[in-house]
Scaffold this active site. Structure first.
Site, PDB file in Angstrom:
ATOM      1  N   LYS A 222       0.858  -1.202   0.000  1.00 55.18           N
ATOM      2  CA  LYS A 222       0.000   0.000   0.000  1.00 55.18           C
ATOM      3  C   LYS A 222       0.889   1.245   0.000  1.00 55.18           C
ATOM      4  O   LYS A 222       1.628   1.487   0.952  1.00 55.18           O
ATOM      5  CB  LYS A 222      -0.913  -0.003   1.232  1.00 55.18           C
ATOM      6  CG  LYS A 222      -1.680   1.323   1.425  1.00 55.18           C
ATOM      7  CD  LYS A 222      -2.631   1.270   2.635  1.00 55.18           C
ATOM      8  CE  LYS A 222      -3.224   2.656   2.939  1.00 55.18           C
ATOM      9  NZ  LYS A 222      -4.107   2.675   4.119  1.00 55.18           N
ATOM     10  N   ASP A 227      -2.377  10.186   3.748  1.00 53.85           N
ATOM     11  CA  ASP A 227      -3.797   9.849   3.883  1.00 53.85           C
ATOM     12  C   ASP A 227      -4.500  10.932   4.696  1.00 53.85           C
ATOM     13  O   ASP A 227      -4.523  10.890   5.924  1.00 53.85           O
ATOM     14  CB  ASP A 227      -3.943   8.470   4.551  1.00 53.85           C
ATOM     15  CG  ASP A 227      -5.400   8.024   4.615  1.00 53.85           C
ATOM     16  OD1 ASP A 227      -6.261   8.690   3.995  1.00 53.85           O
ATOM     17  OD2 ASP A 227      -5.665   6.989   5.274  1.00 53.85           O
ATOM     18  N   LYS A 234      -9.809  13.073   7.932  1.00 54.66           N
ATOM     19  CA  LYS A 234      -9.394  12.680   9.282  1.00 54.66           C
ATOM     20  C   LYS A 234      -9.270  13.924  10.157  1.00 54.66           C
ATOM     21  O   LYS A 234      -8.834  14.967   9.677  1.00 54.66           O
ATOM     22  CB  LYS A 234      -8.015  12.016   9.230  1.00 54.66           C
ATOM     23  CG  LYS A 234      -7.977  10.624   8.637  1.00 54.66           C
ATOM     24  CD  LYS A 234      -6.562  10.063   8.711  1.00 54.66           C
ATOM     25  CE  LYS A 234      -6.439   8.694   8.052  1.00 54.66           C
ATOM     26  NZ  LYS A 234      -7.169   7.627   8.748  1.00 54.66           N
ATOM     27  N   ASP A 245       1.580   6.324   5.637  1.00 56.00           N
ATOM     28  CA  ASP A 245       0.583   5.446   5.022  1.00 56.00           C
ATOM     29  C   ASP A 245       1.112   4.764   3.752  1.00 56.00           C
ATOM     30  O   ASP A 245       0.404   3.973   3.130  1.00 56.00           O
ATOM     31  CB  ASP A 245      -0.715   6.209   4.751  1.00 56.00           C
ATOM     32  CG  ASP A 245      -1.943   5.340   4.934  1.00 56.00           C
ATOM     33  OD1 ASP A 245      -1.842   4.314   5.636  1.00 56.00           O
ATOM     34  OD2 ASP A 245      -2.992   5.665   4.362  1.00 56.00           O
ATOM     35  N   ASP A 304     -11.983   7.343   3.481  1.00 58.69           N
ATOM     36  CA  ASP A 304     -10.797   7.069   4.304  1.00 58.69           C
ATOM     37  C   ASP A 304     -10.416   5.587   4.276  1.00 58.69           C
ATOM     38  O   ASP A 304      -9.349   5.205   4.741  1.00 58.69           O
ATOM     39  CB  ASP A 304     -11.056   7.535   5.743  1.00 58.69           C
ATOM     40  CG  ASP A 304      -9.782   7.699   6.538  1.00 58.69           C
ATOM     41  OD1 ASP A 304      -8.692   7.640   5.932  1.00 58.69           O
ATOM     42  OD2 ASP A 304      -9.877   7.882   7.768  1.00 58.69           O
ATOM     43  N   GLU A 306      -9.288   3.930   1.855  1.00 60.52           N
ATOM     44  CA  GLU A 306      -8.735   4.023   0.504  1.00 60.52           C
ATOM     45  C   GLU A 306      -7.684   2.953   0.214  1.00 60.52           C
ATOM     46  O   GLU A 306      -7.467   2.600  -0.940  1.00 60.52           O
ATOM     47  CB  GLU A 306      -8.134   5.420   0.269  1.00 60.52           C
ATOM     48  CG  GLU A 306      -6.712   5.638   0.824  1.00 60.52           C
ATOM     49  CD  GLU A 306      -6.589   5.433   2.333  1.00 60.52           C
ATOM     50  OE1 GLU A 306      -7.584   5.625   3.045  1.00 60.52           O
ATOM     51  OE2 GLU A 306      -5.492   5.069   2.809  1.00 60.52           O
ATOM     52  N   ARG A 308      -7.560  -0.297   0.809  1.00 59.59           N
ATOM     53  CA  ARG A 308      -8.092  -1.523   0.203  1.00 59.59           C
ATOM     54  C   ARG A 308      -8.498  -1.283  -1.254  1.00 59.59           C
ATOM     55  O   ARG A 308      -8.521  -2.213  -2.062  1.00 59.59           O
ATOM     56  CB  ARG A 308      -9.265  -2.051   1.039  1.00 59.59           C
ATOM     57  CG  ARG A 308     -10.413  -1.100   1.126  1.00 59.59           C
ATOM     58  CD  ARG A 308     -11.358  -1.433   2.268  1.00 59.59           C
ATOM     59  NE  ARG A 308     -10.843  -1.002   3.568  1.00 59.59           N
ATOM     60  CZ  ARG A 308     -11.496  -1.154   4.707  1.00 59.59           C
ATOM     61  NH1 ARG A 308     -12.671  -1.752   4.728  1.00 59.59           N
ATOM     62  NH2 ARG A 308     -10.974  -0.735   5.846  1.00 59.59           N
TER      63      ARG A 308
HETATM   64  N1  BES Z   1      -4.317   4.491   6.898  1.00 66.19           N
HETATM   65  C1  BES Z   1      -5.504   4.248   7.627  1.00 66.19           C
HETATM   66  C2  BES Z   1      -5.368   3.189   8.695  1.00 66.19           C
HETATM   67  C3  BES Z   1      -4.431   3.425   9.840  1.00 66.19           C
HETATM   68  C4  BES Z   1      -4.669   4.427  10.760  1.00 66.19           C
HETATM   69  C5  BES Z   1      -3.381   2.543  10.039  1.00 66.19           C
HETATM   70  C6  BES Z   1      -3.816   4.576  11.821  1.00 66.19           C
HETATM   71  C7  BES Z   1      -2.534   2.696  11.111  1.00 66.19           C
HETATM   72  C8  BES Z   1      -2.757   3.708  12.008  1.00 66.19           C
HETATM   73  C9  BES Z   1      -6.614   3.773   6.686  1.00 66.19           C
HETATM   74  O1  BES Z   1      -6.586   4.253   5.405  1.00 66.19           O
HETATM   75  C10 BES Z   1      -7.896   4.210   7.319  1.00 66.19           C
HETATM   76  O2  BES Z   1      -8.084   5.393   7.439  1.00 66.19           O
HETATM   77  N2  BES Z   1      -8.721   3.248   7.716  1.00 66.19           N
HETATM   78  C11 BES Z   1      -9.941   3.521   8.349  1.00 66.19           C
HETATM   79  C12 BES Z   1     -10.965   2.549   7.811  1.00 66.19           C
HETATM   80  C13 BES Z   1     -12.388   2.891   8.168  1.00 66.19           C
HETATM   81  C14 BES Z   1     -12.795   4.171   7.464  1.00 66.19           C
HETATM   82  C15 BES Z   1     -13.271   1.748   7.757  1.00 66.19           C
HETATM   83  C16 BES Z   1      -9.766   3.317   9.864  1.00 66.19           C
HETATM   84  O3  BES Z   1      -9.026   2.412  10.254  1.00 66.19           O
HETATM   85  O4  BES Z   1     -10.335   4.087  10.623  1.00 66.19           O
HETATM   86 ZN    ZN Z   2      -4.725   4.814   4.660  1.00 64.16          ZN
HETATM   87 ZN    ZN Z   3      -7.621   6.132   5.182  1.00 67.04          ZN
END
Ligand code: BES
Ligand code: ZN
Ligand code: ZN
Length: 454
Positions: A222, A227, A234, A245, A304, A306, A308
């Site tokens: 990834k 992000d 966020k 990210d 957010d 993104e 996947r």
């Molecule tokens: N990059 C983040 C996940 C992340 C956050 C990894 C903090 C490690 C530390 C990812 O893109 C994300 O924002 N995921 C969301 C998914 C949700 C919207 C279903 C999350 O984990 O809140």
């Molecule tokens: Zn992310």
């Molecule tokens: Zn994200």
């Protein structure tokens, strides 16, 4: 970092002793050493300098729980005065490698933007093969840390691409990039959709290396350079570390380095979907329905989620070649951090036997990883009323699993491992400074080395 590791047998003696043998060792020491350790208040754990009777350094004592822990000596290279040190205890090759690795990674400094004092304590080992192996392992870790620590302003998709191109030159690999609108022409609609709002074009970086007749191993990382969350933006404190990210991409670059530097007999493919999840008038939106490379349509529940999205197009391309094994690394979910904390990466796999072997490999090389389930009952949460799937499941439960189940839909029957990693040390530990970190990379490498010996 690897400059602190030398092939030589000359140096200040380093006594590296496990706790349970310390009393015995102390018994065998001359009186002035016993007296010094008593009067200097040495507590029988960690390192201390033992002076000679003329005031020079006689030797260094370091008492540890286990000499097989790769980070147990991670503070020595920074803590000891300038000089060269060499172990005089009877240590196995495993323990010597652990010592050399810890010494090397402990010398890591991220000094691209400000001067940092260089480490001047060197380790000398009378075993060239172990020095070389430790150098490769520390170099792989350094590359991951440097890529993650570099801020997004200097680590956009084109910068990740430069890093892959220079590594490809080093090892005679081939790279091809699919950039910007070419992504639409060549049917990578999701990578384009996620990255199109950025000033910096999204791209798919595609590197291949090795004998085409060897078993195929494909890495997918990834590469979200920053992000922001997109339109589902966020909050500031959650965004603060999001330069990391692209940590998954950094892990796959580090792992590709280890595979190539160790000349594993595999045909390697490295796929990095690289994009910035930015906000602009043309950003993708919640509710949008976007096609994937596979043909499934996805309704965007949350911009957010993104990672996947960019991964699903890259994974589907990776799977189309039917590799022996496909491995992805991603800073995919906060939920995985809630489940396991920030220092233990979770992994998912559709290969039962592999799960146990991988956890064992991680333990052996002090890079713990934990298997989480592809629990299929949760798949229905990805149901959409208007498309084939949604990209995310609202609510606080099982988010790392539903993210992994989303990815699985694009991997099909391919043997596959998915790592959900933090890629960041929140606090300093021995050999692990605050900042970008490789988590699970050496575990995966150790597994691959055992499976594809050369
Ligand atoms: N990059 C983040 C996940 C992340 C956050 C990894 C903090 C490690 C530390 C990812 O893109 C994300 O924002 N995921 C969301 C998914 C949700 C919207 C279903 C999350 O984990 O809140
Ligand atoms: Zn992310
Ligand atoms: Zn994200």
């Amino acid at each position: 970092m690897s400059a602190v590791l030398m092939h030589s047998q000359e140096g200040t003696p380093l006594h590296l002793i496990e706790k349970e043998y310390y009393a015995n060792w102390l018994d065998s020491q001359p009186e002035h050493v016993k007296q010094w350790l008593l009067h200097s208040g040495y507590a029988g754990s960690g390192h201390t300098i033992i002076p000679a009777t003329d005031g020079s350094i006689d030797s260094v004592l370091c008492v540890v729980e286990s000499t097989e822990d790769f980070f147990v000596c991670g503070n020595l290279s920074s803590a000891l005065p300038a000089g060269t040190y060499t172990p005089v205890s009877d240590l196995s090759d495993e323990s010597l490698l652990a010592l050399a690795f810890g010494w090397g990674v402990g010398a890591y400094r991220f000094d691209r933007y400000t001067e940092k004092s260089a480490v001047t304590a060197k380790l000398a080992l009378n075993n060239e093969a172990i020095i070389e192996e430790a150098r490769r392992l520390t170099e792989g870790t350094k590359r991951v840390r440097d890529l993650i620590n570099t801020p997004a302003s200097d680590m956009m998709p084109q910068n990740i691409s430069s890093a892959v191109h220079s590594m490809a030159d080093e090892f005679d690999a081939k790279v091809r990039d699919i950039v910007g609108s070419e992504l639409l022409e060549q049917n990578y609609p999701m990578i384009h959709a996620v990255g199109r709002a950025s000033e910096h074009d999204p791209r798919l970086i595609d590197m291949t290396w090795g004998d085409p007749d060897h078993p195929k191993v494909t890495l997918v990382g990834k590469g979200i350079c920053f992000d922001s969350g997109g339109l589902n933006m966020k909050p500031g404190d959650s965004m603060r570390l999001m330069k990391k990210d692209m940590g998954g991409a950094a892990h796959t670059i580090g792992l590709a380095y280890l595979i190539m530097a160790n000349k594993l007999p595999v045909r390697l493919r490295l796929l990095i979907p690289a994009a910035e999840n930015a906000v602009s008038g043309n950003a993708f939106r919640p509710g949008d329905v976007i096609p994937t490379r596979k043909g499934l349509t996805v309704e965007i529940d949350n911009t957010d989620a993104e990672g996947r999205l960019v991964l699903c197009d890259a994974l589907f391309e990776g799977a189309s070649e039917k590799p022996d094994l496909m491995i992805d690394f991603a800073t995919l979910t906060g939920a995985c951090r809630v489940a396991l904390g920030t220092d233990l990466p979770g992994f998912f796999t559709n290969q039962k036997q592999l799960a146990g072997d991988l956890m064992q490999a991680g333990e052996k090389i002090s890079d713990p990883v934990w298997n989480l389930p592809l629990f299929r009952m949760y798949k229905e949460a990805l149901h959409s009323e208007v498309a084939d799937m949604v990209n995310s499941v609202p609510g606080p439960f099982g988010g790392a699993i539903t993210a992994a189940l989303y990815l699985e839909a694009f991997v099909e029957e391919t043997p596959w491992v998915h790592f959900d990693v933090m890629a960041w040390n929140r606090r300093a530990l021995r050999g692990k400074p605050v900042g970008g970190e490789a988590m699970g990379m050496r575990a995966m490498f150790e597994y691959l080395r055992q499976r594809y010996p050369n």
